[in-house]
Design an enzyme around this catalytic site. Structure first.
Site, PDB file in Angstrom:
ATOM      1  N   ARG A  48       5.992   9.523  15.328  1.00 15.89           N
ATOM      2  CA  ARG A  48       5.417   8.636  14.336  1.00 15.89           C
ATOM      3  C   ARG A  48       4.862   7.405  15.043  1.00 15.89           C
ATOM      4  O   ARG A  48       5.582   6.728  15.791  1.00 15.89           O
ATOM      5  CB  ARG A  48       6.467   8.211  13.290  1.00 15.89           C
ATOM      6  CG  ARG A  48       6.936   9.355  12.399  1.00 15.89           C
ATOM      7  CD  ARG A  48       5.835   9.807  11.450  1.00 15.89           C
ATOM      8  NE  ARG A  48       6.274  10.876  10.552  1.00 15.89           N
ATOM      9  CZ  ARG A  48       6.106  12.167  10.773  1.00 15.89           C
ATOM     10  NH1 ARG A  48       5.513  12.557  11.905  1.00 15.89           N
ATOM     11  NH2 ARG A  48       6.515  13.058   9.899  1.00 15.89           N
ATOM     12  N   GLU A  49       3.588   7.118  14.824  1.00 14.21           N
ATOM     13  CA  GLU A  49       2.949   5.938  15.389  1.00 14.21           C
ATOM     14  C   GLU A  49       2.652   4.959  14.259  1.00 14.21           C
ATOM     15  O   GLU A  49       2.187   5.357  13.184  1.00 14.21           O
ATOM     16  CB  GLU A  49       1.655   6.311  16.114  1.00 14.21           C
ATOM     17  CG  GLU A  49       1.886   7.218  17.321  1.00 14.21           C
ATOM     18  CD  GLU A  49       0.601   7.671  17.998  1.00 14.21           C
ATOM     19  OE1 GLU A  49       0.691   8.323  19.046  1.00 14.21           O
ATOM     20  OE2 GLU A  49      -0.494   7.369  17.459  1.00 14.21           O
ATOM     21  N   LEU A  92       0.970 -15.118   8.346  1.00 11.44           N
ATOM     22  CA  LEU A  92       1.981 -14.362   9.070  1.00 11.44           C
ATOM     23  C   LEU A  92       3.304 -15.116   9.160  1.00 11.44           C
ATOM     24  O   LEU A  92       3.329 -16.354   9.172  1.00 11.44           O
ATOM     25  CB  LEU A  92       1.496 -14.059  10.488  1.00 11.44           C
ATOM     26  CG  LEU A  92       0.230 -13.217  10.631  1.00 11.44           C
ATOM     27  CD1 LEU A  92      -0.224 -13.216  12.085  1.00 11.44           C
ATOM     28  CD2 LEU A  92       0.483 -11.798  10.147  1.00 11.44           C
ATOM     29  N   GLU A 107       1.302 -22.297   4.348  1.00 10.67           N
ATOM     30  CA  GLU A 107       0.027 -21.621   4.109  1.00 10.67           C
ATOM     31  C   GLU A 107      -0.726 -22.242   2.938  1.00 10.67           C
ATOM     32  O   GLU A 107      -1.957 -22.381   2.983  1.00 10.67           O
ATOM     33  CB  GLU A 107       0.259 -20.126   3.862  1.00 10.67           C
ATOM     34  CG  GLU A 107       0.786 -19.365   5.067  1.00 10.67           C
ATOM     35  CD  GLU A 107      -0.139 -19.443   6.270  1.00 10.67           C
ATOM     36  OE1 GLU A 107      -1.371 -19.590   6.086  1.00 10.67           O
ATOM     37  OE2 GLU A 107       0.367 -19.369   7.404  1.00 10.67           O
ATOM     38  N   GLU A 111      -4.348 -23.709   3.889  1.00  9.91           N
ATOM     39  CA  GLU A 111      -5.508 -22.961   3.414  1.00  9.91           C
ATOM     40  C   GLU A 111      -6.101 -23.509   2.116  1.00  9.91           C
ATOM     41  O   GLU A 111      -7.281 -23.265   1.833  1.00  9.91           O
ATOM     42  CB  GLU A 111      -5.142 -21.475   3.216  1.00  9.91           C
ATOM     43  CG  GLU A 111      -4.813 -20.762   4.512  1.00  9.91           C
ATOM     44  CD  GLU A 111      -4.770 -19.252   4.347  1.00  9.91           C
ATOM     45  OE1 GLU A 111      -4.855 -18.778   3.195  1.00  9.91           O
ATOM     46  OE2 GLU A 111      -4.658 -18.556   5.364  1.00  9.91           O
ATOM     47  N   PRO A 129       3.061   1.401   4.149  1.00 10.29           N
ATOM     48  CA  PRO A 129       4.287   1.924   4.746  1.00 10.29           C
ATOM     49  C   PRO A 129       4.128   3.229   5.509  1.00 10.29           C
ATOM     50  O   PRO A 129       5.031   3.614   6.257  1.00 10.29           O
ATOM     51  CB  PRO A 129       5.227   2.096   3.548  1.00 10.29           C
ATOM     52  CG  PRO A 129       4.320   2.203   2.360  1.00 10.29           C
ATOM     53  CD  PRO A 129       3.152   1.330   2.678  1.00 10.29           C
ATOM     54  N   GLY A 130       2.986   3.906   5.343  1.00 12.54           N
ATOM     55  CA  GLY A 130       2.771   5.115   6.132  1.00 12.54           C
ATOM     56  C   GLY A 130       2.286   4.833   7.535  1.00 12.54           C
ATOM     57  O   GLY A 130       2.331   5.727   8.404  1.00 12.54           O
ATOM     58  N   GLU A 134       4.794  -3.683   8.044  1.00 12.31           N
ATOM     59  CA  GLU A 134       4.579  -4.999   7.461  1.00 12.31           C
ATOM     60  C   GLU A 134       5.137  -5.070   6.042  1.00 12.31           C
ATOM     61  O   GLU A 134       4.793  -4.270   5.179  1.00 12.31           O
ATOM     62  CB  GLU A 134       3.089  -5.347   7.421  1.00 12.31           C
ATOM     63  CG  GLU A 134       2.836  -6.719   6.790  1.00 12.31           C
ATOM     64  CD  GLU A 134       1.363  -7.051   6.645  1.00 12.31           C
ATOM     65  OE1 GLU A 134       1.058  -8.192   6.271  1.00 12.31           O
ATOM     66  OE2 GLU A 134       0.525  -6.162   6.901  1.00 12.31           O
TER      67      GLU A 134
END
Length: 213
Positions: A48-49, A92, A107, A111, A129-130, A134
């Site tokens: 899995r990458e 982030l 943020e 921003e 999620p695949g 994150e």
């Protein structure tokens, strides 16, 4: 059938990771590969990458307008999709040890030149999620005030030319359903805010609510 209140995602640490490697170390996130045994009796693990991401926060800022609640939207250029997107303030979790709400406050300040006195958790989600780990938390910020001119953050790169606009929440919902807003945090945040408002804000959670990330 699942009883009310029992429907919930959960961590699963039972899959054996046989090997882990960094395929590419990026400036913001890395591409990693893992060999994982999905079932204990599997003879051969699968590969899995995915993108190893620090996570992020986003902010749905609301104020009372003449026609009801208004949401702040920011227009930002996103190079991978070659498009100007209407978004909500977001960033982030790339400051070690920083409190999640503090990151959201930062943020909103950087921003949108805004501060908020009232904060709640609106919704959490995994962006993809695949292919990425994150996790993103969307806060609801209310009782907002403008930052004084001499205190405003100096923006750089894509942020230099960002336009901001206050839009009636109902209009933003219609724009989502019409396919005119595509940024995931904006889409999720707008619809979640409208849903929470319809229930008298009862679904909102405290800023220290548990987060699956």
């Amino acid at each position: 059938m699942t009883a009310p209140g029992e429907l919930a995602d959960a961590k699963d640490a039972g899959r054996e990771v046989v090997a882990h490697r960094t395929i590419h170390a990026g400036r913001v996130f890395d591409l990693v590969g893992e060999e994982v045994r999905l079932h204990p009796d599997d003879e051969k693990p699968v590969v899995r990458e995915y993108l190893d991401h620090p996570g992020a926060v986003a902010v749905v800022a609301l104020r009372d307008g003449e026609a009801g609640e208004e949401i702040l939207l920011i227009r930002q250029y996103r190079h991978p999709v070659r498009a100007q997107l209407w978004e909500v303030p977001a960033g982030l979790l790339d400051v070690a040890g920083e409190d999640y709400r503090a990151a959201a406050e930062r943020e909103l300040y950087e921003e949108a030149d805004l501060r908020a006195a009232r904060w709640d958790v609106l919704v959490d989600y995994f962006t993809s999620p695949g292919g990425s780990d994150e996790s993103l938390r969307v806060y609801l910020a209310r009782d907002v005030t403008d930052v004084d001119g001499d205190e405003r953050h100096e923006r750089e790169d894509e942020e230099r030319d960002m336009a901001t606009v206050w839009v009636p929440l109902d209009e933003a919902v219609m724009a989502v359903h019409a396919g005119r807003i595509h940024n995931p945090s904006a889409v999720v945040g707008i619809l979640a805010a409208a849903s929470a408002r319809a229930r008298g804000w009862a679904p909102l959670r405290p800023t220290d609510a548990e987060w699956l990330r």
